[in-house]
Design a protein around this motif. Structure first.
Motif, mmCIF file in Angstrom:
data_model
loop_
_atom_site.group_PDB
_atom_site.id
_atom_site.type_symbol
_atom_site.label_atom_id
_atom_site.label_comp_id
_atom_site.label_asym_id
_atom_site.label_seq_id
_atom_site.Cartn_x
_atom_site.Cartn_y
_atom_site.Cartn_z
ATOM 1 N N ARG A 52 0.838 -1.199 0.000
ATOM 2 C CA ARG A 52 0.000 0.000 0.000
ATOM 3 C C ARG A 52 0.867 1.240 0.000
ATOM 4 N NH1 ARG A 52 -5.549 -0.328 1.344
ATOM 5 N NH2 ARG A 52 -5.374 1.764 0.536
ATOM 6 N N GLN A 53 0.275 2.349 -0.437
ATOM 7 C CA GLN A 53 0.934 3.646 -0.377
ATOM 8 C C GLN A 53 0.029 4.595 0.396
ATOM 9 O OE1 GLN A 53 1.899 4.851 -4.397
ATOM 10 N NE2 GLN A 53 3.901 3.909 -4.186
ATOM 11 N N TRP A 54 0.657 5.384 1.285
ATOM 12 C CA TRP A 54 -0.072 6.312 2.139
ATOM 13 C C TRP A 54 0.588 7.681 2.071
ATOM 14 C CZ3 TRP A 54 -4.390 4.615 4.687
ATOM 15 C CH2 TRP A 54 -4.571 3.248 4.778
ATOM 16 N N ARG A 55 -0.219 8.708 2.207
ATOM 17 C CA ARG A 55 0.273 10.075 2.314
ATOM 18 C C ARG A 55 -0.001 10.528 3.739
ATOM 19 N NH1 ARG A 55 -2.424 12.229 -1.591
ATOM 20 N NH2 ARG A 55 -0.732 11.917 -3.057
ATOM 21 N N LEU A 56 1.008 11.085 4.373
ATOM 22 C CA LEU A 56 0.861 11.611 5.723
ATOM 23 C C LEU A 56 0.378 13.054 5.585
ATOM 24 C CD1 LEU A 56 1.187 10.994 8.691
ATOM 25 C CD2 LEU A 56 3.582 11.656 8.519
ATOM 26 N N GLY A 57 -0.934 13.221 5.648
ATOM 27 C CA GLY A 57 -1.556 14.528 5.450
ATOM 28 C C GLY A 57 -1.872 15.214 6.770
ATOM 29 N N PRO A 58 -2.550 16.346 6.711
ATOM 30 C CA PRO A 58 -2.858 17.117 7.916
ATOM 31 C C PRO A 58 -3.775 16.373 8.895
ATOM 32 C CG PRO A 58 -3.834 18.136 5.958
ATOM 33 C CD PRO A 58 -3.001 16.992 5.500
ATOM 34 N N CYS A 59 -4.552 15.433 8.393
ATOM 35 C CA CYS A 59 -5.467 14.675 9.260
ATOM 36 C C CYS A 59 -4.956 13.264 9.535
ATOM 37 C CB CYS A 59 -6.848 14.613 8.614
ATOM 38 S SG CYS A 59 -7.617 16.223 8.440
ATOM 39 N N GLY A 60 -3.698 13.007 9.270
ATOM 40 C CA GLY A 60 -3.129 11.678 9.495
ATOM 41 C C GLY A 60 -2.879 10.973 8.172
ATOM 42 N N LEU A 61 -2.897 9.646 8.213
ATOM 43 C CA LEU A 61 -2.619 8.867 7.012
ATOM 44 C C LEU A 61 -3.820 8.839 6.082
ATOM 45 C CD1 LEU A 61 -0.706 5.767 8.408
ATOM 46 C CD2 LEU A 61 0.216 7.647 7.073
ATOM 47 N N GLU A 62 -3.540 9.078 4.810
ATOM 48 C CA GLU A 62 -4.558 9.024 3.773
ATOM 49 C C GLU A 62 -4.077 8.050 2.710
ATOM 50 O OE1 GLU A 62 -4.255 13.036 2.476
ATOM 51 O OE2 GLU A 62 -5.277 13.850 4.212
ATOM 52 N N ALA A 63 -4.915 7.106 2.326
ATOM 53 C CA ALA A 63 -4.544 6.127 1.309
ATOM 54 C C ALA A 63 -4.346 6.819 -0.029
ATOM 55 C CB ALA A 63 -5.618 5.054 1.199
ATOM 56 N N ILE A 64 -3.333 6.420 -0.765
ATOM 57 C CA ILE A 64 -3.113 6.880 -2.127
ATOM 58 C C ILE A 64 -3.652 5.778 -3.027
ATOM 59 C CG2 ILE A 64 -1.421 7.490 -3.882
ATOM 60 C CD1 ILE A 64 0.448 8.393 -1.647
ATOM 61 N N GLU A 65 -4.674 6.102 -3.783
ATOM 62 C CA GLU A 65 -5.275 5.114 -4.670
ATOM 63 C C GLU A 65 -4.294 4.776 -5.792
ATOM 64 O OE1 GLU A 65 -8.144 3.678 -3.954
ATOM 65 O OE2 GLU A 65 -8.271 4.940 -2.177
#
Length: 70
Positions: A52-65
């Motif tokens: 999986r790939q995730w982006r560490l955004g302002p609200c925590g981890l967000e999945a990268i589709e």
């Protein structure tokens, strides 16, 4: 076992995230590689079945589709 890529816009935020993983002492997760210039961490997850790939955004981890990677 799966590989997890975590991308952050801030190296400091990524480092804080990695410290948090170490602090929780989650034995299923281990750091494989850290690229400070790309602000990317590659982790191994012993409990996951799919990479999986995730982006560490302002609200925590967000999945990268898939197909929407940077």
């Amino acid at each position: 076992m799966a590989q997890i890529t975590v991308v952050s816009e801030s190296l400091e935020r990524l480092q804080g995230f990695l410290i948090g993983i170490e602090w929780t002492n989650d034995s299923a997760l281990s750091l494989i590689a850290l690229d400070p210039q790309q602000r990317t961490a590659l982790l191994c997850d012993q409990d996951a079945d799919e990479d999986r790939q995730w982006r560490l955004g302002p609200c925590g981890l967000e999945a990268i589709e898939r197909g929407h990677e940077r």
